[in-house]
Design a protein around this motif. Structure first.
Motif, PDB file in Angstrom:
ATOM      1  N   ARG B  89       0.864  -1.189   0.000  1.00 49.33           N
ATOM      2  CA  ARG B  89       0.000   0.000   0.000  1.00 49.33           C
ATOM      3  C   ARG B  89       0.898   1.237   0.000  1.00 49.33           C
ATOM      4  NH1 ARG B  89      -0.266   1.951   5.345  1.00 49.33           N
ATOM      5  NH2 ARG B  89       0.878   0.586   6.738  1.00 49.33           N
ATOM      6  N   SER B  90       0.301   2.408  -0.184  1.00 49.08           N
ATOM      7  CA  SER B  90       1.116   3.620  -0.155  1.00 49.08           C
ATOM      8  C   SER B  90       0.379   4.742   0.578  1.00 49.08           C
ATOM      9  CB  SER B  90       1.471   4.055  -1.577  1.00 49.08           C
ATOM     10  OG  SER B  90       0.306   4.424  -2.267  1.00 49.08           O
ATOM     11  N   ASN B  91      -0.545   4.374   1.465  1.00 49.83           N
ATOM     12  CA  ASN B  91      -1.361   5.401   2.129  1.00 49.83           C
ATOM     13  C   ASN B  91      -0.689   5.928   3.399  1.00 49.83           C
ATOM     14  OD1 ASN B  91      -1.649   2.972   3.376  1.00 49.83           O
ATOM     15  ND2 ASN B  91      -3.869   2.883   3.272  1.00 49.83           N
ATOM     16  N   TYR B  92       0.384   6.661   3.199  1.00 53.89           N
ATOM     17  CA  TYR B  92       1.134   7.220   4.325  1.00 53.89           C
ATOM     18  C   TYR B  92       0.823   8.700   4.505  1.00 53.89           C
ATOM     19  CZ  TYR B  92       3.855   3.058   5.219  1.00 53.89           C
ATOM     20  OH  TYR B  92       4.239   1.801   5.578  1.00 53.89           O
ATOM     21  N   LEU B  93       1.022   9.182   5.725  1.00 59.26           N
ATOM     22  CA  LEU B  93       0.623  10.546   6.047  1.00 59.26           C
ATOM     23  C   LEU B  93       1.552  11.614   5.457  1.00 59.26           C
ATOM     24  CD1 LEU B  93      -1.184  12.484   7.686  1.00 59.26           C
ATOM     25  CD2 LEU B  93       0.329  12.125   9.622  1.00 59.26           C
ATOM     26  N   TRP B  94       2.849  11.512   5.706  1.00 58.50           N
ATOM     27  CA  TRP B  94       3.754  12.596   5.357  1.00 58.50           C
ATOM     28  C   TRP B  94       4.184  12.534   3.899  1.00 58.50           C
ATOM     29  CZ3 TRP B  94       3.324  16.108   8.830  1.00 58.50           C
ATOM     30  CH2 TRP B  94       3.095  15.762  10.168  1.00 58.50           C
ATOM     31  N   ASP B  95       4.526  13.708   3.361  1.00 53.55           N
ATOM     32  CA  ASP B  95       4.882  13.812   1.942  1.00 53.55           C
ATOM     33  C   ASP B  95       6.067  12.913   1.584  1.00 53.55           C
ATOM     34  OD1 ASP B  95       2.960  15.689   2.057  1.00 53.55           O
ATOM     35  OD2 ASP B  95       4.259  17.431   1.691  1.00 53.55           O
ATOM     36  N   GLU B  96       7.077  12.886   2.490  1.00 55.47           N
ATOM     37  CA  GLU B  96       8.293  12.112   2.211  1.00 55.47           C
ATOM     38  C   GLU B  96       7.961  10.634   2.049  1.00 55.47           C
ATOM     39  OE1 GLU B  96       7.810  14.059   4.792  1.00 55.47           O
ATOM     40  OE2 GLU B  96       9.355  15.601   4.886  1.00 55.47           O
ATOM     41  N   SER B  97       7.124  10.137   2.983  1.00 54.05           N
ATOM     42  CA  SER B  97       6.770   8.715   2.934  1.00 54.05           C
ATOM     43  C   SER B  97       5.888   8.446   1.733  1.00 54.05           C
ATOM     44  CB  SER B  97       6.009   8.302   4.179  1.00 54.05           C
ATOM     45  OG  SER B  97       6.563   8.869   5.303  1.00 54.05           O
ATOM     46  N   ALA B  98       4.923   9.338   1.499  1.00 46.97           N
ATOM     47  CA  ALA B  98       4.032   9.164   0.352  1.00 46.97           C
ATOM     48  C   ALA B  98       4.864   9.044  -0.918  1.00 46.97           C
ATOM     49  CB  ALA B  98       3.075  10.339   0.255  1.00 46.97           C
ATOM     50  N   ALA B  99       5.897   9.886  -1.035  1.00 52.52           N
ATOM     51  CA  ALA B  99       6.714   9.880  -2.256  1.00 52.52           C
ATOM     52  C   ALA B  99       7.382   8.527  -2.462  1.00 52.52           C
ATOM     53  CB  ALA B  99       7.769  10.985  -2.192  1.00 52.52           C
ATOM     54  N   ILE B 100       7.986   7.987  -1.410  1.00 50.08           N
ATOM     55  CA  ILE B 100       8.751   6.741  -1.616  1.00 50.08           C
ATOM     56  C   ILE B 100       7.820   5.532  -1.773  1.00 50.08           C
ATOM     57  CG2 ILE B 100       9.222   6.213   0.838  1.00 50.08           C
ATOM     58  CD1 ILE B 100      12.067   5.388  -0.219  1.00 50.08           C
ATOM     59  N   TYR B 101       6.747   5.484  -0.981  1.00 46.35           N
ATOM     60  CA  TYR B 101       5.874   4.312  -1.072  1.00 46.35           C
ATOM     61  C   TYR B 101       5.033   4.336  -2.355  1.00 46.35           C
ATOM     62  CZ  TYR B 101       7.269   3.095   3.678  1.00 46.35           C
ATOM     63  OH  TYR B 101       8.007   2.749   4.780  1.00 46.35           O
ATOM     64  N   GLU B 102       4.684   5.546  -2.817  1.00 50.97           N
ATOM     65  CA  GLU B 102       3.935   5.644  -4.076  1.00 50.97           C
ATOM     66  C   GLU B 102       4.851   5.320  -5.257  1.00 50.97           C
ATOM     67  OE1 GLU B 102       0.866   5.724  -4.573  1.00 50.97           O
ATOM     68  OE2 GLU B 102       0.716   6.266  -6.696  1.00 50.97           O
ATOM     69  N   HIS B 103       6.101   5.756  -5.164  1.00 47.65           N
ATOM     70  CA  HIS B 103       7.096   5.408  -6.184  1.00 47.65           C
ATOM     71  C   HIS B 103       7.178   3.887  -6.297  1.00 47.65           C
ATOM     72  CE1 HIS B 103      10.685   5.523  -8.568  1.00 47.65           C
ATOM     73  NE2 HIS B 103      11.453   5.010  -7.626  1.00 47.65           N
ATOM     74  N   VAL B 412      14.900  16.395  11.812  1.00 46.70           N
ATOM     75  CA  VAL B 412      13.807  16.334  10.844  1.00 46.70           C
ATOM     76  C   VAL B 412      13.301  14.892  10.704  1.00 46.70           C
ATOM     77  CG1 VAL B 412      14.066  18.386   9.427  1.00 46.70           C
ATOM     78  CG2 VAL B 412      15.616  16.480   9.085  1.00 46.70           C
ATOM     79  N   LEU B 413      12.717  14.388  11.773  1.00 51.22           N
ATOM     80  CA  LEU B 413      12.214  13.018  11.753  1.00 51.22           C
ATOM     81  C   LEU B 413      10.944  12.948  10.906  1.00 51.22           C
ATOM     82  CD1 LEU B 413      12.654  11.892  15.453  1.00 51.22           C
ATOM     83  CD2 LEU B 413      14.322  12.083  13.642  1.00 51.22           C
ATOM     84  N   ILE B 414      10.685  11.750  10.376  1.00 57.94           N
ATOM     85  CA  ILE B 414       9.464  11.543   9.600  1.00 57.94           C
ATOM     86  C   ILE B 414       8.618  10.570  10.415  1.00 57.94           C
ATOM     87  CG2 ILE B 414       8.540  10.838   7.368  1.00 57.94           C
ATOM     88  CD1 ILE B 414      11.622  11.155   6.467  1.00 57.94           C
ATOM     89  N   ASP B 415       7.793  11.126  11.282  1.00 55.65           N
ATOM     90  CA  ASP B 415       7.092  10.283  12.245  1.00 55.65           C
ATOM     91  C   ASP B 415       5.912   9.570  11.602  1.00 55.65           C
ATOM     92  OD1 ASP B 415       5.915   9.078  14.316  1.00 55.65           O
ATOM     93  OD2 ASP B 415       5.487  10.884  15.467  1.00 55.65           O
ATOM     94  N   GLU B 416       6.107   8.304  11.297  1.00 53.33           N
ATOM     95  CA  GLU B 416       5.037   7.543  10.664  1.00 53.33           C
ATOM     96  C   GLU B 416       4.465   6.482  11.597  1.00 53.33           C
ATOM     97  OE1 GLU B 416       3.230   7.945   8.256  1.00 53.33           O
ATOM     98  OE2 GLU B 416       4.254   9.183   6.789  1.00 53.33           O
ATOM     99  N   HIS B 417       4.532   6.715  12.886  1.00 54.45           N
ATOM    100  CA  HIS B 417       3.994   5.705  13.798  1.00 54.45           C
ATOM    101  C   HIS B 417       2.511   5.450  13.541  1.00 54.45           C
ATOM    102  CE1 HIS B 417       7.349   4.647  16.290  1.00 54.45           C
ATOM    103  NE2 HIS B 417       7.732   5.898  16.267  1.00 54.45           N
ATOM    104  N   GLY B 418       1.809   6.506  13.143  1.00 52.96           N
ATOM    105  CA  GLY B 418       0.374   6.360  12.888  1.00 52.96           C
ATOM    106  C   GLY B 418       0.095   5.420  11.745  1.00 52.96           C
ATOM    107  N   ALA B 419       0.921   5.513  10.691  1.00 53.27           N
ATOM    108  CA  ALA B 419       0.669   4.676   9.518  1.00 53.27           C
ATOM    109  C   ALA B 419       1.420   3.372   9.595  1.00 53.27           C
ATOM    110  CB  ALA B 419       1.092   5.409   8.257  1.00 53.27           C
TER     111      ALA B 419
END
Lengths: 121, 424
Positions: B89-103, B412-419
């Protein structure tokens, strides 16, 4: 399931406890002069050995007190449990304590020893 | 689009099956060789899992770096690649994560064609359910953020969920009743072994050496530069080393005195006996720590959360298993009399912010791709693609940049604990 001997309550099941990760992390002495790298090491870098590891646990569904535990991360064998502010006494615990990178910084190590001595007195 | 080098490989198709049937399928070309390591390589990748093999493949196919070896201490795809629940899946919150998982998801969509190997990627949808008002509100915020990044996601009501997944229990008398959920229709699953094998075959077509049963023993540096490595099969020279070893990243980093912000924990999963098709999507619940899908063989595949303490034991703790099964049965009463066939644990390397590390290090020529935590499988193609770029050009590209190791120094952490905290 781990069986953990709480130093205050005795032998209980793992589900009563929470693990707090690496033990003996000491807040650096000279906070104001610290570089970003040193801060990040203190905040985020964690020793993560394959083998003997010293960690903090808390008896969260019991007496809610913290203690230290020496465990093998491959076999889950527990070698020693000792109270906060003390140093490990078992052979495995002593080796793990020495091997840890926290000891690799002289300043940190001295700081650590000092704190433990203070508490004993 | 890059493609497998077909000059060196027989094309897999219905015609090749027919052709090979005349020789009783005894003359199929070998998919990848078992070479003896050469003395020198331009790049050595440590770890022959999905990420490692993908990195080697994109190095060869996109960047033309073909003098590459992948060393693996066991067999390829035998670590976490073979021990996960294959959710994509690629449904992540932050832009950075969205970019890599959508890629990554975009690469997945074309992977079978690109590798000429059926990775059985199935976009059956990934539905995450919410069990409280608060969780549902948080979820709609997340969906809006995801939509703004151009990624598909939609909120479903309990009755829509029931329509989508008929076997689910939406009764409000449950201890944690279902209040709603969100669905990514482009998400789904893939066949984990096929991913490793497909990449391995594609690597081999470019002349990449896949060296199995070869464990990294020591890394030799001179003047803060990588010069060679010692392995169980002897010394190999290289100036670039990419470490893609999942759970064992800290063990390798320790050899050269690098301190990583990583903790290795077991993540467990189990499969049931095979049954008739009853679930044609993936269901995840962060609140009750459970995710479930049905494999093409009919087995129900269940996954749980990570253990609460570090371990390299490759088996999870019992309370976690128990809790996962209890949640599954409450949500899907139909599963209560299923027998479980296999149960296993993989060692995942978790970061403080639940985001990966794709980075250079203080040692020249040493690169790490690690910290994928509980969700590395979905990122396999994307991770390999950006890591190959880093290895080839010595600088991270736009997608990889935020995941550099120095984010812990810069704050500049990318906190993805939620996702990511639970079900990845």
């Amino acid at each position: 399931m781990l069986n953990i001997e709480c130093p205050y309550c005795g032998l209980r099941d793992e589900i009563e406890f929470s693990c707090g990760g690496e033990a003996h992390i000491v807040r650096p002495n000279k906070c104001h002069g610290l570089s970003n790298k040193e801060w990040s090491e203190y905040l985020f870098s964690r020793y993560n050995p394959k083998g003997i590891f010293i960690e903090r646990w808390v008896h969260s569904s019991g007496c809610r007190r913290w203690f230290n535990l020496v465990r093998n991360t491959i076999t889950n064998e527990i070698y020693e449990i000792y109270k906060m502010g003390e140093n490990p006494k078992s052979k495995e615990g002593k080796i793990a304590f020495k091997k840890n990178w926290r000891g690799s910084h002289k300043d940190e190590f001295n700081n650590l020893e000092k704190i433990n001595v203070k508490k004993k007195n | 689009m890059t493609l497998i080098d077909n000059k060196n490989k027989e094309k897999y198709s219905i015609f090749s099956i027919i052709r090979n049937s005349f020789t009783n399928h005894k003359k199929w070309q070998i998919a990848w060789k078992n070479p003896v390591p050469k003395k020198n390589y331009d790049v050595i990748i440590v770890g022959g899992g999905g990420h490692g093999l993908a990195s080697a493949y994109y190095l060869a196919s996109v960047h033309g770096v073909k003098n590459v070896a992948v060393i693996e201490k066991g067999w390829i795809g035998g670590g976490n690649t073979g021990r996960n629940t294959t959710i994509i899946r690629s449904n992540y919150l932050w832009d950075e994560s969205a970019a890599i998982y959508e890629h990554s998801l975009k690469l997945w969509e074309n992977l079978s064609q690109e590798l000429n190997f059926n990775v059985m990627f199935s976009q059956r949808g990934v539905l995450t359910i919410a069990h409280s008002e608060h969780e549902l509100k948080e979820m709609s915020r997340r969906v809006h953020a995801i939509n703004l990044n151009g990624i598909d996601s939609e909120i479903l009501s309990p009755s829509e969920i029931k329509k989508f997944v008929p076997i689910i229990n939406i009764d409000q008398s449950l201890r944690y009743p279902i209040m709603g959920g969100f669905l990514q229709k482009r998400g789904g699953t893939a066949r984990h072994d096929a991913v490793a094998w497909g990449y391995a075959r594609a690597c081999d077509s470019y002349g990449v050496d896949i060296i199995q049963n070869c464990e990294l023993k020591n890394i030799i540096c001179k003047k803060n530069k990588i010069v060679s490595i010692e392995t169980t099969l002897g010394k190999i020279n290289t100036s670039k080393l990419g470490v893609v070893v999942a759970g064992h990243s800290s063990v390798i980093a320790d050899k050269v005195g690098i301190k990583l912000p990583i903790q290795s924990r077991p993540l467990q999963a189990l499969v049931s006996e095979p049954v008739k098709p009853i679930l044609d999507t993936v269901i995840m619940s962060n609140a009750v720590h459970m995710y479930i899908s049905q494999s093409d063989k009919g087995e129900m595949v269940l996954g749980a959360g990570v253990d609460k303490y570090n371990s390299y034991a490759q088996k999870g703790s019992f309370p976690v298993t128990q809790q996962m099964i209890a949640s599954a049965i409450e949500l899907f009463p139909i599963l209560s009399r299923l027998r479980m066939l296999r149960h296993w644990g993989g060692i995942v390397d978790t970061c403080p912010d639940a985001s990966p590390i794709i980075s250079k290090t203080e040692i020249e020529g040493l690169f790490f791709n690690c910290g994928w935590g509980t969700g590395g499988f979905k990122a396999t193609p994307g991770s390999g693609h950006v890591f190959a770029d880093l290895l080839a050009n010595d600088r991270p590209n736009e997608i990889a940049k935020p995941f550099s190791l120095d984010r812990f120094e810069k704050g500049v952490l990318i906190d993805e604990h939620g996702a990511a905290g639970v079900a990845h």
